[in-house]
Design a protein around this motif. Sequence first.
Motif, PDB file in Angstrom:
ATOM      1  N   ARG A 160       0.568  -1.478  -0.094  1.00 36.77           N
ATOM      2  CA  ARG A 160      -0.018  -0.136   0.115  1.00 36.77           C
ATOM      3  C   ARG A 160       0.637   1.833  -0.636  1.00 36.77           C
ATOM      4  O   ARG A 160       0.715   2.410  -0.577  1.00 36.77           O
ATOM      5  CB  ARG A 160      -0.458   0.022   0.946  1.00 36.77           C
ATOM      6  CG  ARG A 160      -2.288   1.215   1.069  1.00 36.77           C
ATOM      7  CD  ARG A 160      -3.272   0.798   1.651  1.00 36.77           C
ATOM      8  NE  ARG A 160      -3.718   0.003   1.410  1.00 36.77           N
ATOM      9  CZ  ARG A 160      -4.819  -1.059   1.881  1.00 36.77           C
ATOM     10  NH1 ARG A 160      -4.854  -0.096   2.938  1.00 36.77           N
ATOM     11  NH2 ARG A 160      -5.439  -1.944   1.317  1.00 36.77           N
ATOM     12  N   VAL A 161       2.130   1.019   0.969  1.00 36.40           N
ATOM     13  CA  VAL A 161       2.869   2.789   1.043  1.00 36.40           C
ATOM     14  C   VAL A 161       3.152   2.623  -0.650  1.00 36.40           C
ATOM     15  O   VAL A 161       3.785   3.778  -1.153  1.00 36.40           O
ATOM     16  CB  VAL A 161       3.789   2.199   2.047  1.00 36.40           C
ATOM     17  CG1 VAL A 161       4.785   2.974   1.664  1.00 36.40           C
ATOM     18  CG2 VAL A 161       3.187   2.417   3.055  1.00 36.40           C
ATOM     19  N   THR A 182       1.909   1.628  -3.464  1.00 34.96           N
ATOM     20  CA  THR A 182       1.168   2.522  -4.553  1.00 34.96           C
ATOM     21  C   THR A 182       0.710   3.596  -4.458  1.00 34.96           C
ATOM     22  O   THR A 182       0.290   4.087  -5.269  1.00 34.96           O
ATOM     23  CB  THR A 182       0.210   0.913  -4.365  1.00 34.96           C
ATOM     24  OG1 THR A 182      -0.017   0.871  -3.349  1.00 34.96           O
ATOM     25  CG2 THR A 182       0.792  -0.326  -5.518  1.00 34.96           C
ATOM     26  N   ARG A 183       0.782   3.989  -3.438  1.00 34.52           N
ATOM     27  CA  ARG A 183       0.360   5.099  -3.067  1.00 34.52           C
ATOM     28  C   ARG A 183       0.666   6.599  -3.176  1.00 34.52           C
ATOM     29  O   ARG A 183       0.237   7.242  -3.783  1.00 34.52           O
ATOM     30  CB  ARG A 183       0.174   5.425  -1.269  1.00 34.52           C
ATOM     31  CG  ARG A 183      -0.904   4.279  -0.781  1.00 34.52           C
ATOM     32  CD  ARG A 183      -2.338   4.550  -0.835  1.00 34.52           C
ATOM     33  NE  ARG A 183      -3.062   3.191  -0.425  1.00 34.52           N
ATOM     34  CZ  ARG A 183      -4.559   4.205   0.120  1.00 34.52           C
ATOM     35  NH1 ARG A 183      -4.966   4.816   0.136  1.00 34.52           N
ATOM     36  NH2 ARG A 183      -5.032   2.941   0.102  1.00 34.52           N
ATOM     37  N   SER A 184       2.372   6.528  -3.448  1.00 38.69           N
ATOM     38  CA  SER A 184       2.854   7.177  -4.457  1.00 38.69           C
ATOM     39  C   SER A 184       4.072   6.966  -4.848  1.00 38.69           C
ATOM     40  O   SER A 184       5.008   5.787  -4.336  1.00 38.69           O
ATOM     41  CB  SER A 184       3.310   8.372  -2.285  1.00 38.69           C
ATOM     42  OG  SER A 184       3.689   7.933  -1.461  1.00 38.69           O
ATOM     43  N   VAL A 185       4.730   8.321  -5.339  1.00 42.03           N
ATOM     44  CA  VAL A 185       6.398   7.917  -6.200  1.00 42.03           C
ATOM     45  C   VAL A 185       7.413   8.170  -5.115  1.00 42.03           C
ATOM     46  O   VAL A 185       8.378   7.125  -4.726  1.00 42.03           O
ATOM     47  CB  VAL A 185       6.013   8.627  -7.342  1.00 42.03           C
ATOM     48  CG1 VAL A 185       8.024   8.956  -7.512  1.00 42.03           C
ATOM     49  CG2 VAL A 185       5.702   8.978  -7.703  1.00 42.03           C
ATOM     50  N   PRO A 186       7.529   9.165  -4.061  1.00 46.77           N
ATOM     51  CA  PRO A 186       8.195   8.835  -2.661  1.00 46.77           C
ATOM     52  C   PRO A 186       7.999   7.780  -2.154  1.00 46.77           C
ATOM     53  O   PRO A 186       8.952   6.829  -2.048  1.00 46.77           O
ATOM     54  CB  PRO A 186       7.410   9.559  -2.052  1.00 46.77           C
ATOM     55  CG  PRO A 186       7.820  10.970  -2.659  1.00 46.77           C
ATOM     56  CD  PRO A 186       6.557  10.104  -3.738  1.00 46.77           C
ATOM     57  N   GLY A 187       6.556   6.219  -2.055  1.00 42.91           N
ATOM     58  CA  GLY A 187       6.549   5.462  -1.451  1.00 42.91           C
ATOM     59  C   GLY A 187       7.411   4.319  -2.079  1.00 42.91           C
ATOM     60  O   GLY A 187       7.777   3.466  -1.076  1.00 42.91           O
ATOM     61  N   ALA A 188       6.916   4.578  -2.999  1.00 44.06           N
ATOM     62  CA  ALA A 188       8.128   3.669  -4.186  1.00 44.06           C
ATOM     63  C   ALA A 188       8.974   3.296  -3.999  1.00 44.06           C
ATOM     64  O   ALA A 188       9.775   2.708  -4.408  1.00 44.06           O
ATOM     65  CB  ALA A 188       7.204   3.941  -5.766  1.00 44.06           C
TER      66      ALA A 188
END
Length: 130
Positions: A82-83, A85-91
């Motif tokens: 989930r982290v 897929t939620r944001s580019v920084p998370g990816a």
Amino acid sequence: MAKKGKKLADAAKDAADKVPAPSPNPMTNLILADIALRTGGALLRRGVEKGLIGSKLGSKKAGRVIKGRSMMQTLVGTAIARVATRSVPGAIVVGGGLLAKTLYDRKRSRKAEAAGEVAVEEQAERGKKA
């Protein structure tokens, strides 16, 4: 060439508009779509997991390993996905962590392989009992 693509897109949209929905109630259709997508995603995930694990362990044992996952392993995997897929920084953070773990394991390949095999055997045993 752009005109041809637009014509094909319009034709596909017209064909989609002609297909009747399963139910006249839009909420029912939304629920059906959600169930279908989640089921398809779960089946695809299980197939990919079995494929990745089964190449080394065999299909039967891979199924037991997947079945033997603890609730904590499932929750951590879901949270990390989930982290990511939620944001580019998370990816980037999740991808960087996976890359670092892979490089660390390669550096300590003998110890990592032995520890991993022990963990897989334990998880496969839990899968047998479940």
